[in-house]
Scaffold this motif. Structure first.
Motif, PDB file in Angstrom:
ATOM      1  N   MET A   1       6.539  -1.624  -5.233  1.00  0.00           N
ATOM      2  CA  MET A   1       5.161  -2.081  -5.402  1.00  0.00           C
ATOM      3  C   MET A   1       5.054  -3.597  -5.259  1.00  0.00           C
ATOM      4  N   ARG A   3       7.411  -6.854  -4.318  1.00  0.00           N
ATOM      5  CA  ARG A   3       8.708  -7.270  -3.779  1.00  0.00           C
ATOM      6  C   ARG A   3       8.754  -8.783  -3.708  1.00  0.00           C
ATOM      7  N   GLU A  23      12.599  -6.390  -6.932  1.00  0.00           N
ATOM      8  CA  GLU A  23      11.567  -5.403  -6.604  1.00  0.00           C
ATOM      9  C   GLU A  23      11.144  -4.669  -7.864  1.00  0.00           C
ATOM     10  N   HIS A  25       9.112  -1.481  -9.306  1.00  0.00           N
ATOM     11  CA  HIS A  25       8.676  -0.167  -8.839  1.00  0.00           C
ATOM     12  C   HIS A  25       7.362   0.244  -9.503  1.00  0.00           C
ATOM     13  N   ARG A  26       6.553   0.959  -8.765  1.00  0.00           N
ATOM     14  CA  ARG A  26       5.279   1.429  -9.298  1.00  0.00           C
ATOM     15  C   ARG A  26       5.505   2.363 -10.495  1.00  0.00           C
ATOM     16  N   GLU A  28       6.753   1.690 -13.491  1.00  0.00           N
ATOM     17  CA  GLU A  28       7.853   1.420 -14.410  1.00  0.00           C
ATOM     18  C   GLU A  28       7.494   0.330 -15.423  1.00  0.00           C
ATOM     19  N   ASP A  61       2.356  -4.381  -2.576  1.00  0.00           N
ATOM     20  CA  ASP A  61       2.127  -3.220  -1.717  1.00  0.00           C
ATOM     21  C   ASP A  61       2.284  -3.572  -0.242  1.00  0.00           C
ATOM     22  N   THR A 187       1.837  -0.005 -14.221  1.00  0.00           N
ATOM     23  CA  THR A 187       3.111  -0.722 -14.084  1.00  0.00           C
ATOM     24  C   THR A 187       3.088  -1.895 -15.050  1.00  0.00           C
ATOM     25  N   ARG A 204      13.883  -0.646 -16.657  1.00  0.00           N
ATOM     26  CA  ARG A 204      14.889  -1.540 -16.076  1.00  0.00           C
ATOM     27  C   ARG A 204      14.704  -2.930 -16.662  1.00  0.00           C
TER      28      ARG A 204
END
Length: 361
Positions: A1, A3, A23, A25-26, A28, A61, A187, A204
């Motif tokens: 999502m 970066r 990065e 992630h969507r 998380e 995105d 997110t 994470r």
């Protein structure tokens, strides 16, 4: 999502962030941990497009955020940020929560029900007419989160949101963030220096040291398999030992550290210099009375040189001659064993509980 590539931030002659690549992630919960002044807040501000990087890119995105002001504003409206100190206006709670909606030109007919929903989300239903500045710190932080969530962001960023709160308020905020992530699929990216909070909330974790992202991984990666001494110390590993592999049979190795020998699980070959990282809660303390029976192969005798009480736990430092081993045990266990400075004990740790790094740095 999101970066991030080669991101750096320089202020004057000081490099605050150095070549960050990451990065998100969507969906998380990603936690940024690191000591004060390491660059956590700066990274969040850059992601939220409040500041400009000195180098590197941030893609949302797949879209480069270094576009026109109109394009940046469109991306910013997909995110909301909550700061460490809850900034509330000296007006009612409802007016505070409505601020972002009014700024976006939302119709009043839509604003009222969204305020009600946002306050219900954070557990402050019925607080609409209360003056925001009269609330407690924890309540004000929940108002700030309601104000952020009322715009229905895809990404919620929080900069040490519980740093100034009491334990009860902290738990309420933590439960709220888990609820927002699970029920609204938002997110969440937040910074903290609270190790327990990072472990409880994050899917994470990223560790920032001196402006550099030194490790990214799961809870187990960060807290049980740290990449280097600096990260290990920060996440609470005091026992870091340097030794040489003496033998290795199918991954079961013997490490020589001075006159001591440790059995570990590692693919490192004989002759390799390694570092052993042992978490304090993995160490068992016993009294050498000849009665104990255990299958643990790593047992070393020593003398207690330091005892530090940490709430319901005691941090025990054992001098084992040429090395120190730290254990974390309960207060009750310490009392039952009669531990004191100068007590002779046996420190035991399983071979599988020792993290071995071929790079001893």
């Amino acid at each position: 999502m999101i970066r991030i590539a080669g991101l750096s931030r320089i202020a004057g002659e000081q490099k605050i962030l150095d070549d960050i690549t990451l990065e998100i992630h969507r969906g998380e919960i990603f936690t940024i941990i690191g000591p004060s002044g390491s660059g956590k807040t700066t990274l969040l501000r850059l992601i939220d497009l409040l500041d400009w990087p000195s180098a590197g890119k941030i893609l949302f995105d797949g879209h480069d955020t270094a576009g026109t002001e109109r394009a940046r504003l469109a991306i910013r409206r997909r995110m909301s940020m909550v700061f460490q100190k809850p900034a509330v206006l000296n007006t009612t709670v409802a007016e505070n929560v409505a601020f972002g909606l009014k700024f976006r030109g939302t119709d009043q007919a839509q604003i009222d029900p969204r305020i009600t929903s946002a306050l219900e989300l954070v557990g402050l239903s019925g607080f609409e007419k209360r003056r925001a500045t009269s609330l407690s710190g924890g309540e004000m932080q929940r108002v700030a989160i309601a104000r952020a969530m009322v715009t229905e962001p895809e990404v919620l960023l929080l900069d040490e949101p519980t740093a100034n709160l009491d334990p009860v308020s902290t738990e309420i905020i933590e439960d709220l963030l888990i609820k927002i992530n699970r029920e609204m699929h938002t997110t969440i990216l937040f910074s903290t220096h609270d190790m327990i909070q990072g472990q409880r909330l994050a899917h994470r974790i990223g560790v920032i040291m001196n402006g550099r992202l030194v490790q990214v991984g799961t809870l187990h990666d960060i807290f049980y398999q740290p990449k280097g001494k600096e990260v290990a110390r920060f996440v609470g590993i005091d026992t870091i030992l340097k030794g040489v592999v003496q033998s290795n049979e199918q991954g079961h190795a013997t490490i020589a550290i001075g006159n001591a020998r440790f059995e570990v699980v590692t693919p490192c070959p004989p002759g390799k210099t390694v570092a052993l990282y042992i978490r304090p809660e993995e160490v068992t303390i016993s009294i050498p009375d000849g009665a104990q029976k255990t299958s643990v192969r790593n047992q070393i005798m020593g003398t207690i040189v330091k005892l530090v009480t940490l709430g319901p736990f005691v941090r025990v430092t054992v001098d084992c001659g040429m090395l120190l081993i730290t254990a974390l045990i309960t207060n009750r266990s310490s009392g039952e064993l009669g531990l004191a400075i100068g007590t002779t004990v046996i420190a035991s740790v399983k071979a599988s509980a020792i993290h071995v790094r071929a790079d001893p740095s």
